[in-house]
Motif scaffolding. Structure first.
Motif, short mmCIF file in Angstrom:
data_model
loop_
_atom_site.label_atom_id
_atom_site.label_comp_id
_atom_site.label_asym_id
_atom_site.label_seq_id
_atom_site.Cartn_x
_atom_site.Cartn_y
_atom_site.Cartn_z
N GLN A 1 0.27 10.00 6.84
CA GLN A 1 -1.12 9.85 6.43
C GLN A 1 -1.26 9.92 4.92
OE1 GLN A 1 -2.97 13.00 8.67
NE2 GLN A 1 -2.86 11.91 10.61
N LYS A 2 -0.55 10.84 4.29
CA LYS A 2 -0.60 10.97 2.83
C LYS A 2 0.01 9.76 2.14
CE LYS A 2 -0.49 16.04 2.79
NZ LYS A 2 0.30 17.25 2.45
N GLN A 3 0.96 9.11 2.81
CA GLN A 3 1.61 7.93 2.23
C GLN A 3 0.75 6.68 2.37
OE1 GLN A 3 5.24 8.24 4.53
NE2 GLN A 3 6.41 8.91 2.75
N GLY A 4 -0.34 6.77 3.10
CA GLY A 4 -1.24 5.63 3.22
C GLY A 4 -1.20 4.88 4.53
N TYR A 5 -0.40 5.36 5.48
CA TYR A 5 -0.39 4.71 6.79
C TYR A 5 -1.76 4.85 7.45
CZ TYR A 5 4.74 4.31 6.83
OH TYR A 5 6.05 3.98 6.55
N GLN A 6 -2.15 3.82 8.18
CA GLN A 6 -3.44 3.79 8.87
C GLN A 6 -3.26 4.10 10.36
OE1 GLN A 6 -6.43 3.27 7.05
NE2 GLN A 6 -4.89 3.60 5.44
N TYR A 7 -4.06 5.03 10.83
CA TYR A 7 -4.03 5.43 12.23
C TYR A 7 -4.52 4.28 13.11
CZ TYR A 7 -5.53 7.99 16.45
OH TYR A 7 -5.75 8.43 17.73
N GLN A 8 -3.76 3.97 14.17
CA GLN A 8 -4.11 2.86 15.05
C GLN A 8 -4.45 3.29 16.47
OE1 GLN A 8 -4.42 -0.35 14.04
NE2 GLN A 8 -3.92 0.26 11.96
N GLY A 9 -4.07 4.50 16.87
CA GLY A 9 -4.39 4.93 18.23
C GLY A 9 -3.41 5.97 18.73
N PHE A 10 -3.64 6.43 19.97
CA PHE A 10 -2.79 7.46 20.55
C PHE A 10 -2.41 7.10 21.97
CE2 PHE A 10 -7.08 8.73 21.80
CZ PHE A 10 -6.93 9.13 23.12
N LYS A 11 -1.40 7.78 22.48
CA LYS A 11 -0.95 7.57 23.86
C LYS A 11 -0.41 8.90 24.40
CE LYS A 11 1.73 4.01 25.18
NZ LYS A 11 1.31 3.42 26.47
N TYR A 12 -0.93 9.32 25.55
CA TYR A 12 -0.43 10.54 26.19
C TYR A 12 0.81 10.22 27.03
CZ TYR A 12 -3.88 14.06 25.04
OH TYR A 12 -4.64 15.01 24.36
N GLU A 13 1.71 11.21 27.10
CA GLU A 13 2.89 11.08 27.94
C GLU A 13 3.22 12.42 28.56
OE1 GLU A 13 5.98 9.62 25.41
OE2 GLU A 13 6.23 11.53 24.37
N ALA A 14 3.93 12.40 29.69
CA ALA A 14 4.29 13.62 30.40
C ALA A 14 5.73 13.51 30.88
CB ALA A 14 3.36 13.84 31.59
N LEU A 15 6.49 14.58 30.66
CA LEU A 15 7.92 14.59 31.00
C LEU A 15 8.26 15.89 31.73
CD1 LEU A 15 10.87 13.53 30.71
CD2 LEU A 15 10.95 14.78 28.54
N LYS A 16 9.05 15.75 32.80
CA LYS A 16 9.49 16.92 33.55
C LYS A 16 10.98 16.73 33.89
CE LYS A 16 8.61 19.47 37.86
NZ LYS A 16 7.77 19.51 39.08
N ILE A 17 11.77 17.78 33.65
CA ILE A 17 13.19 17.78 34.02
C ILE A 17 13.32 18.66 35.26
CG2 ILE A 17 15.55 18.10 33.23
CD1 ILE A 17 13.88 16.23 31.48
N GLU A 18 13.79 18.05 36.35
CA GLU A 18 13.93 18.79 37.61
C GLU A 18 15.36 19.27 37.78
OE1 GLU A 18 10.51 17.04 40.45
OE2 GLU A 18 12.36 15.91 40.47
N GLN B 1 0.81 -1.21 0.00
CA GLN B 1 0.00 0.00 0.00
C GLN B 1 0.85 1.27 0.00
OE1 GLN B 1 -3.47 -0.16 -0.21
NE2 GLN B 1 -2.93 -2.31 -0.56
N PHE B 2 2.15 1.11 0.18
CA PHE B 2 3.03 2.27 0.20
C PHE B 2 3.26 2.76 -1.23
CE2 PHE B 2 7.07 4.57 0.53
CZ PHE B 2 6.87 5.33 1.68
N PRO B 3 3.23 4.07 -1.46
CA PRO B 3 3.39 4.58 -2.83
C PRO B 3 4.71 4.17 -3.47
CG PRO B 3 2.67 6.32 -1.32
CD PRO B 3 3.03 5.14 -0.48
N ARG B 4 4.66 3.93 -4.75
CA ARG B 4 5.89 3.62 -5.48
C ARG B 4 6.80 4.84 -5.46
NH1 ARG B 4 6.84 -1.24 -5.19
NH2 ARG B 4 8.64 -0.70 -6.50
N VAL B 5 8.10 4.60 -5.37
CA VAL B 5 9.08 5.68 -5.37
C VAL B 5 10.11 5.38 -6.46
CG1 VAL B 5 10.83 6.91 -4.02
CG2 VAL B 5 8.77 6.05 -2.90
N GLU B 6 10.24 6.29 -7.38
CA GLU B 6 11.18 6.09 -8.47
C GLU B 6 12.62 6.22 -7.97
OE1 GLU B 6 10.32 5.14 -11.47
OE2 GLU B 6 8.18 5.23 -10.95
N ASN B 7 13.51 5.48 -8.60
CA ASN B 7 14.93 5.60 -8.27
C ASN B 7 15.42 7.00 -8.63
OD1 ASN B 7 15.15 2.95 -7.36
ND2 ASN B 7 15.60 2.18 -9.40
N HIS B 8 16.36 7.48 -7.87
CA HIS B 8 16.95 8.81 -8.12
C HIS B 8 18.46 8.64 -8.21
CE1 HIS B 8 18.15 12.97 -7.60
NE2 HIS B 8 16.88 13.34 -7.70
N PRO B 9 19.08 9.16 -9.25
CA PRO B 9 20.52 8.93 -9.45
C PRO B 9 21.40 9.48 -8.32
CG PRO B 9 19.70 10.64 -10.93
CD PRO B 9 18.50 9.99 -10.32
#
Length: 251
Positions: free
Chosen positions: A233-250, A106-114
């Motif tokens: 998304q434009k390349q055709g990847y399908q969204y599967q979900g999300f995950k929240y995260e939190a980071l703090k530098i003390e 499902q990934f778009p074809r990519v032409e070779n580049h010299p």
């Protein structure tokens, strides 16, 4: 079609605690790698529970001179209001990741580049890979960049990983880490030097994986608030979900 979750994404780190409520990771090999030293909640915590584990993690990390606190929350759940409020009021950087998958055909074809050549990293090419990664990682500090070299050296000796480097007009321009498992192939740490972006190098790095593993599902994680996710998304990847995260530098 299979449903992929963040459990299919590799976590580098040793589990020091694992119960019905949370899992804690610790990685003495690279203490400054926040993604390897954190607490992952299996259930959404209350504010009281969060504060208790926050203090526990602070005490644990300070034994190793670590000054960060990081939490990951359950898949597809936004932290409840009082937890989110507490995190923001206490100067945590709160964001979310998105998980994507694609079948190689499902990934778009990519032409070779010299001018562009993509290669699997061998012992002979490993120095090119390391130098380019260091150039990118130094933005996170010298300690992190040097630790990343050691991590890459360990992974290079492990058949579970494949390193890939892209050349533009014969000079290293992009790198990618590929993580192999029985169910999936994970693309990680895909990066292209700023001066070589928008030349199709990133697409050709991905195409390399699609061609090498045509029977596998390809997965990756993107920052939920950054622009690369739009490219996936434009390349055709399908969204599967999300995950929240939190980071703090003390201090």
């Amino acid at each position: 079609m299979a449903k992929w979750t963040f459990n299919h994404i590799e976590t580098i780190g040793h589990i020091t605690e694992d119960n019905d409520f949370y899992r804690q990771y610790h990685y003495p090999e690279m203490l400054i790698r926040y993604d390897s030293n954190f607490i992952e909640f299996k259930q959404m915590p209350t504010l009281v529970q969060l504060k208790e584990l926050e203090q526990n993690m602070r005490e644990f990390h300070r034994q190793y001179n670590q000054r960060h606190l990081k939490f990951e929350f359950p898949d597809n759940q936004k932290p409840v209001f009082d937890v989110m409020n507490y995190l923001k009021e206490n100067k945590y950087d709160v964001g979310f990741l998105e998980l994507y998958s694609i079948e190689p055909d499902q990934f778009p074809r990519v032409e070779n580049h010299p001018d562009i050549e993509v290669k699997e990293v061998t012992d002979e090419l490993f120095n090119d890979f390391i130098k380019l990664q260091y150039k990118q990682d130094i933005e996170n500090g010298e300690e992190f960049a040097k630790g990343k070299i050691q991590l890459n050296e360990r992974q290079h000796k492990n058949d579970q990983y494949m390193k890939v480097v892209a050349y533009y007009k014969g000079k290293p321009a992009g790198t990618m880490n590929v993580i192999l498992s029985e169910q999936t192939v994970e693309i990680d740490d895909l990066a292209v030097l700023e001066e070589h972006q928008r030349k199709g190098i990133g697409s050709r790095l991905q195409r390399f994986v699609m061609d090498r593993f045509p029977e596998s599902t390809i997965i990756l994680v993107a920052d939920g608030e950054d622009t690369p996710r739009e490219m996936y998304q434009k390349q055709g990847y399908q969204y599967q979900g999300f995950k929240y995260e939190a980071l703090k530098i003390e201090k």
